[in-house]
Design an enzyme around this catalytic site. Sequence first.
Site, short mmCIF file in Angstrom:
data_model
loop_
_atom_site.label_atom_id
_atom_site.label_comp_id
_atom_site.label_asym_id
_atom_site.label_seq_id
_atom_site.Cartn_x
_atom_site.Cartn_y
_atom_site.Cartn_z
N LYS A 192 0.66 -1.29 -0.01
CA LYS A 192 -0.14 -0.18 0.04
C LYS A 192 0.87 1.33 0.03
O LYS A 192 0.64 2.30 -0.89
CB LYS A 192 -0.91 -0.23 1.16
CG LYS A 192 -2.03 -1.11 1.01
CD LYS A 192 -2.67 -1.45 2.29
CE LYS A 192 -3.84 -2.33 2.13
NZ LYS A 192 -4.42 -2.79 3.50
N ASP A 195 -11.07 3.29 4.62
CA ASP A 195 -11.44 1.99 4.38
C ASP A 195 -12.92 1.56 4.30
O ASP A 195 -13.28 0.49 4.14
CB ASP A 195 -10.64 1.01 5.35
CG ASP A 195 -9.56 0.17 4.88
OD1 ASP A 195 -9.38 -0.09 3.81
OD2 ASP A 195 -8.94 -0.50 5.97
N GLN A 230 -4.42 -1.52 9.43
CA GLN A 230 -4.25 -2.92 9.05
C GLN A 230 -4.82 -3.89 10.03
O GLN A 230 -4.46 -3.92 10.97
CB GLN A 230 -3.01 -3.04 8.62
CG GLN A 230 -2.67 -4.32 7.87
CD GLN A 230 -3.24 -4.23 6.54
OE1 GLN A 230 -2.92 -3.19 5.59
NE2 GLN A 230 -3.84 -5.67 6.08
#
Length: 291
Positions: free
Chosen positions: A53, A120, A97
């Site tokens: 990422k 997200d 994460q």
Amino acid sequence: MAASVIDGKQLAQALRTRWKLRADRLNAAGVAPGLAVVLVGDNPASQVYVRNKIKACGEVGIRSEEHVLAADSSLETVLALIDRLNSDAGIHGILVQLPLPAHLASAAVIARISPDKDVDGLHVHNMGSLLSGQPGFVPCTPAGVMEMLNTTGVNLRGLEAVVVGRSNIVGKPVALLLLQAGATVTLCHSQTKDLAQHTRRADILVAAVGKANSISGDMVKPGAMVIDVGINRTPEGKLVGDVDYAAARERAGWITPVPGGVGPMTIAMLLCNAILSAERCAVARGIRLDI
Ligand code: NDP
């Protein structure tokens, strides 16, 4: 005839090229898009995902910061970091994460992220927006799935869609997006009786189970669009999806490979959300972007 392969790598690259122009425009206007990635612990798979990422951010002109916390960090420590990132004007997106170490409740951590920086799309605010059809951040993997379906050029309205897996991260939001697109949606899970009976009706079949060979070739309707979200490692160390790719490819109309399918699209959609967030921020500051 073998199915057409939807190449996630190629599609993701095209998206990144398109969105880099928007990142360039932001940078030129003095708003450097900024993404903070929070990693708690040393899970090797998570480390790889974070590295990918961060690398992708650099390629499109997003400034990224990696915040690594020890595996035994307290909830207070994680929340304090999120608070700091929430109030940092140079950060437009915050990604934690997952999975987090077992002692940390991910719901509490995600709830602390400002919904305006929740790139997200997992905060209940953004989930609620998705459910009620209002604008907000759409979770990255489900958004990537829809991009892949859209490249087939097939009108999804009225099609039978079957999603296997009902997680908050993949299955449920994919089902909502398919519903929004006009498909008739069935959401299957581990308690579903006779899974094959459902999947064989599916014009659109999305597998998000996390078990190799959950979908065998004979569970696929001839001509179907098959999107394989699963990522599994075989005992030999090979990465495979949830679908028996070789067999399903002989029956499907379109299919996504693993690797090189949904995975790269997830990262591409994260970049899009981060740039979108920075654009919203710029507009709120009265900066003209001429998008
Ligand atoms: P979860 O483990 O959270 O959810 C799995 C779902 O599959 C659950 O809803 C479960 O049902 C269902 N399930 C389990 N066994 C069966 C079965 N035999 N028949 C039907 N349904 C079943 O996983 P995620 O949604 O987070 O991830 C799914 C997969 O996608 C994983 O392999 C993950 O690695 C991958 N993934 C890939 C991404 C990418 O970018 N390509 C991004 C995110 C995930 P129940 O709810 O009843 O337990």
